[in-house]
Design an enzyme around this catalytic site. Sequence first.
Site, PDB file in Angstrom:
ATOM      1  N   ARG A  49     -10.416 -14.202 -27.342  1.00  0.00           N
ATOM      2  CA  ARG A  49     -11.016 -13.043 -26.689  1.00  0.00           C
ATOM      3  C   ARG A  49     -12.537 -13.114 -26.777  1.00  0.00           C
ATOM      4  O   ARG A  49     -13.202 -13.355 -25.799  1.00  0.00           O
ATOM      5  CB  ARG A  49     -10.544 -11.738 -27.344  1.00  0.00           C
ATOM      6  CG  ARG A  49      -9.225 -11.265 -26.823  1.00  0.00           C
ATOM      7  CD  ARG A  49      -8.562 -10.337 -27.782  1.00  0.00           C
ATOM      8  NE  ARG A  49      -8.223 -11.022 -29.024  1.00  0.00           N
ATOM      9  CZ  ARG A  49      -7.513 -10.499 -29.994  1.00  0.00           C
ATOM     10  NH1 ARG A  49      -7.096  -9.278 -29.905  1.00  0.00           N
ATOM     11  NH2 ARG A  49      -7.226 -11.203 -31.060  1.00  0.00           N
ATOM     12  N   LYS A  69      -1.278  -7.510 -42.442  1.00  0.00           N
ATOM     13  CA  LYS A  69      -1.626  -6.638 -41.308  1.00  0.00           C
ATOM     14  C   LYS A  69      -0.898  -5.289 -41.330  1.00  0.00           C
ATOM     15  O   LYS A  69      -1.113  -4.476 -40.455  1.00  0.00           O
ATOM     16  CB  LYS A  69      -1.331  -7.366 -39.992  1.00  0.00           C
ATOM     17  CG  LYS A  69      -2.360  -8.445 -39.678  1.00  0.00           C
ATOM     18  CD  LYS A  69      -2.355  -8.797 -38.222  1.00  0.00           C
ATOM     19  CE  LYS A  69      -3.514  -9.700 -37.844  1.00  0.00           C
ATOM     20  NZ  LYS A  69      -3.446 -10.131 -36.449  1.00  0.00           N
ATOM     21  N   SER A 122      -3.606  -5.443 -30.294  1.00  0.00           N
ATOM     22  CA  SER A 122      -2.522  -4.566 -30.746  1.00  0.00           C
ATOM     23  C   SER A 122      -3.087  -3.419 -31.590  1.00  0.00           C
ATOM     24  O   SER A 122      -2.600  -2.289 -31.514  1.00  0.00           O
ATOM     25  CB  SER A 122      -1.505  -5.351 -31.574  1.00  0.00           C
ATOM     26  OG  SER A 122      -0.945  -6.381 -30.809  1.00  0.00           O
ATOM     27  N   HIS A 152      -1.505 -10.420 -24.494  1.00  0.00           N
ATOM     28  CA  HIS A 152      -0.538 -11.440 -24.929  1.00  0.00           C
ATOM     29  C   HIS A 152       0.241 -11.977 -23.735  1.00  0.00           C
ATOM     30  O   HIS A 152       0.413 -13.181 -23.583  1.00  0.00           O
ATOM     31  CB  HIS A 152       0.498 -10.837 -25.898  1.00  0.00           C
ATOM     32  CG  HIS A 152      -0.028 -10.405 -27.216  1.00  0.00           C
ATOM     33  ND1 HIS A 152       0.213  -9.154 -27.743  1.00  0.00           N
ATOM     34  CD2 HIS A 152      -0.781 -11.043 -28.143  1.00  0.00           C
ATOM     35  CE1 HIS A 152      -0.350  -9.053 -28.935  1.00  0.00           C
ATOM     36  NE2 HIS A 152      -0.965 -10.182 -29.199  1.00  0.00           N
TER      37      HIS A 152
HETATM   38  P1  ADP Z   1      -2.307 -13.035 -34.866  1.00  0.00           P
HETATM   39  O1  ADP Z   1      -1.934 -12.139 -35.976  1.00  0.00           O
HETATM   40  O2  ADP Z   1      -1.778 -14.428 -35.018  1.00  0.00           O
HETATM   41  O3  ADP Z   1      -3.773 -13.013 -34.458  1.00  0.00           O
HETATM   42  P2  ADP Z   1      -1.770 -11.478 -32.516  1.00  0.00           P
HETATM   43  O4  ADP Z   1      -0.488 -10.829 -32.193  1.00  0.00           O
HETATM   44  O5  ADP Z   1      -2.935 -10.584 -32.814  1.00  0.00           O
HETATM   45  O6  ADP Z   1      -1.458 -12.476 -33.655  1.00  0.00           O
HETATM   46  O7  ADP Z   1      -2.177 -12.462 -31.328  1.00  0.00           O
HETATM   47  C1  ADP Z   1      -1.359 -13.527 -30.928  1.00  0.00           C
HETATM   48  C2  ADP Z   1      -2.139 -14.426 -30.004  1.00  0.00           C
HETATM   49  O8  ADP Z   1      -2.481 -13.734 -28.811  1.00  0.00           O
HETATM   50  C3  ADP Z   1      -3.472 -14.911 -30.594  1.00  0.00           C
HETATM   51  O9  ADP Z   1      -3.705 -16.229 -30.158  1.00  0.00           O
HETATM   52  C4  ADP Z   1      -4.477 -13.966 -30.006  1.00  0.00           C
HETATM   53  O10 ADP Z   1      -5.762 -14.544 -29.926  1.00  0.00           O
HETATM   54  C5  ADP Z   1      -3.880 -13.770 -28.622  1.00  0.00           C
HETATM   55  N1  ADP Z   1      -4.310 -12.519 -28.025  1.00  0.00           N
HETATM   56  C6  ADP Z   1      -4.169 -11.267 -28.499  1.00  0.00           C
HETATM   57  N2  ADP Z   1      -4.704 -10.344 -27.675  1.00  0.00           N
HETATM   58  C7  ADP Z   1      -5.220 -11.045 -26.630  1.00  0.00           C
HETATM   59  C8  ADP Z   1      -5.927 -10.683 -25.436  1.00  0.00           C
HETATM   60  N3  ADP Z   1      -6.242  -9.422 -25.176  1.00  0.00           N
HETATM   61  N4  ADP Z   1      -6.284 -11.682 -24.589  1.00  0.00           N
HETATM   62  C9  ADP Z   1      -5.990 -12.956 -24.889  1.00  0.00           C
HETATM   63  N5  ADP Z   1      -5.331 -13.370 -25.987  1.00  0.00           N
HETATM   64  C10 ADP Z   1      -4.955 -12.436 -26.856  1.00  0.00           C
END
Ligand code: ADP
Length: 159
Positions: free
Chosen positions: A91, A42, A129, A18
């Site tokens: 990703r 989630k 996460s 993130h």
């Molecule tokens: P959501 O529930 O909206 O998917 P997340 O907290 O899982 O929220 O992710 C928020 C944003 O960060 C999303 O756009 C997700 O694709 C991006 N993201 C999460 N992990 C990574 C990572 N390892 N590399 C790049 N982007 C990421």
Amino acid sequence: MTRLAICPGSFDPVTYGHLDIIQRGAKIFDHVIVAVFNNQSKDPLFTVKERMKLLEECTSHLPNVTVDSSSSLLMDYAKSKNAQAVIRGLRAVSDFEYEMQITSMNRQLYEDIETFFMMTNNQYSFLSSSIVKEVAKYRANVSDMVPKAVEEALALKFK
Ligand code: ADP
């Protein structure tokens, strides 16, 4: 004109993946709002308040980044902030189809708010996460995946 982007997500908790997206976004846009949305499906580990606090700590070195939360629809929130863009990270191919559906729906809602996708840094392509929580639950080392403050918060949750 100030170019403002919203970086939305669950951030339960924030990871280096993130932070990489947030940092890179902050170089392109004048201001980035990292917005925590509570995705009930989630089953979150951290409360929205806890997630915001960790995000604030981990982005305190970025002067043009602020942290907020919302329970509105993402695009309504973006519109209310007069944002020009939404930033999302990609990703794997598996992220792609879901993101395409959401983006196409979002464009129907407000066609003048653009969605920007940033490809993950190779080293974070398998970082999420959920993986961090799974590993932390067994008290394994997560220091390569999350900042110190998050590591400590996870240790407290799984004490
Ligand atoms: P959501 O529930 O909206 O998917 P997340 O907290 O899982 O929220 O992710 C928020 C944003 O960060 C999303 O756009 C997700 O694709 C991006 N993201 C999460 N992990 C990574 C990572 N390892 N590399 C790049 N982007 C990421």
